[in-house]
Write an enzyme that holds these catalytic residues in place. Sequence first.
Site, PDB file in Angstrom:
ATOM      1  N   LYS A 144      -6.890  37.482  39.668  1.00 21.22           N
ATOM      2  CA  LYS A 144      -7.936  36.808  40.464  1.00 21.22           C
ATOM      3  C   LYS A 144      -7.356  36.421  41.825  1.00 21.22           C
ATOM      4  O   LYS A 144      -6.274  35.840  41.906  1.00 21.22           O
ATOM      5  CB  LYS A 144      -8.461  35.579  39.719  1.00 21.22           C
ATOM      6  CG  LYS A 144      -9.548  34.834  40.509  1.00 21.22           C
ATOM      7  CD  LYS A 144     -10.431  33.972  39.628  1.00 21.22           C
ATOM      8  CE  LYS A 144      -9.819  32.682  39.163  1.00 21.22           C
ATOM      9  NZ  LYS A 144      -9.419  31.759  40.240  1.00 21.22           N
TER      10      LYS A 144
ATOM     11  N   GLU B 224     -17.467  29.182  42.557  1.00 22.07           N
ATOM     12  CA  GLU B 224     -17.100  27.785  42.295  1.00 22.07           C
ATOM     13  C   GLU B 224     -17.821  26.852  43.262  1.00 22.07           C
ATOM     14  O   GLU B 224     -17.758  27.024  44.492  1.00 22.07           O
ATOM     15  CB  GLU B 224     -15.571  27.624  42.439  1.00 22.07           C
ATOM     16  CG  GLU B 224     -15.112  26.186  42.210  1.00 22.07           C
ATOM     17  CD  GLU B 224     -13.612  26.042  41.977  1.00 22.07           C
ATOM     18  OE1 GLU B 224     -12.892  27.054  41.961  1.00 22.07           O
ATOM     19  OE2 GLU B 224     -13.184  24.889  41.800  1.00 22.07           O
TER      20      GLU B 224
HETATM   21  O1  KIV Z   1      -7.324  27.892  38.309  1.00 24.75           O
HETATM   22  C1  KIV Z   1      -8.387  27.679  37.747  1.00 24.75           C
HETATM   23  O2  KIV Z   1      -8.461  26.989  36.737  1.00 24.75           O
HETATM   24  C2  KIV Z   1      -9.601  28.245  38.326  1.00 24.75           C
HETATM   25  C3  KIV Z   1     -10.884  27.554  37.997  1.00 24.75           C
HETATM   26  C4  KIV Z   1     -11.885  27.779  39.037  1.00 24.75           C
HETATM   27  C5  KIV Z   1     -11.431  27.904  36.673  1.00 24.75           C
HETATM   28  O3  KIV Z   1      -9.547  29.209  39.035  1.00 24.75           O
END
Ligand code: KIV
Length: 264
Positions: free
Chosen positions: A113, A182
């Site tokens: 991510k 988010e």
């Molecule tokens: O690091 C994290 O917990 C996230 C949250 C937005 C779920 O990226």
Amino acid sequence: MMRTTLTTLNKMAHDGEKIAALTCYDASFAKLLEEAGVDILLVGDSLGMVLQGRESTLPVTLSDMVYHVECVARGSSKAFIAADMPFGSYQDNPHEAFRNASQLMRAGAHMVKLEGGRAMVETTRFLVERGIPVFGHLGLTPQSVHQLGGYRVQGKSAEDAKQLLQDAATLCEAGASLMLLECIPPELARAVTTATPAPTIGIGAGPDCSGQVLVLYDLLGIYGGKVPKFAKNFMHGAASIQQAVAQYVADVKAQRFPAPEHSF
Ligand code: KIV
């Protein structure tokens, strides 16, 4: 038991079955969460705050992330595992991003991510063309907390909403196959979910995303810091952690969570 894959997640989104995701940082919870029905284990850099007691996610290192991905992967046999690329490990150039992402994939992640919109398009394409699936992250991007001036709701003006929609579309064109949204208004999250091919996973983004994610420690009510409006303590009324997590999964699938009070 078959492992959940991106194909499974796409089918769930297509069939209207909500995806239940939770952050996870270790082997014991990985096993517990997936036995309770969690589809995606996100090894989030939130571990910097909830495990390491830091003020933000910025100090989390690639070796911290590799360690926790390895722990989660050892405990997991069913869920899809996504891992955050930590601050400073991917923003500079796509080649460095690939080298760092490959360490997370080797540790057991199935996807990485990246936070950010337009600026991440080239890196997203570079990773995807080389076999690394990318999870986009738009709206409140905690690694930019100092630039954003705090943990604030994003995409409220018409101009910001239009930009976020464009960012989602360009990231998907570049190959992003999931999109985390988010802290944005629910109407904007709905518009992104309708307009983009990638399933959306919301946190503080209303009920109309393809799925939901929470920070595990917020769900358990054990984080000592500020609890965000969108979080819910599922331990209230639960006899065990297993029951609380199962309730979260059931509430996400039945669209009882998030409720209106968890939206902006
Ligand atoms: O690091 C994290 O917990 C996230 C949250 C937005 C779920 O990226």
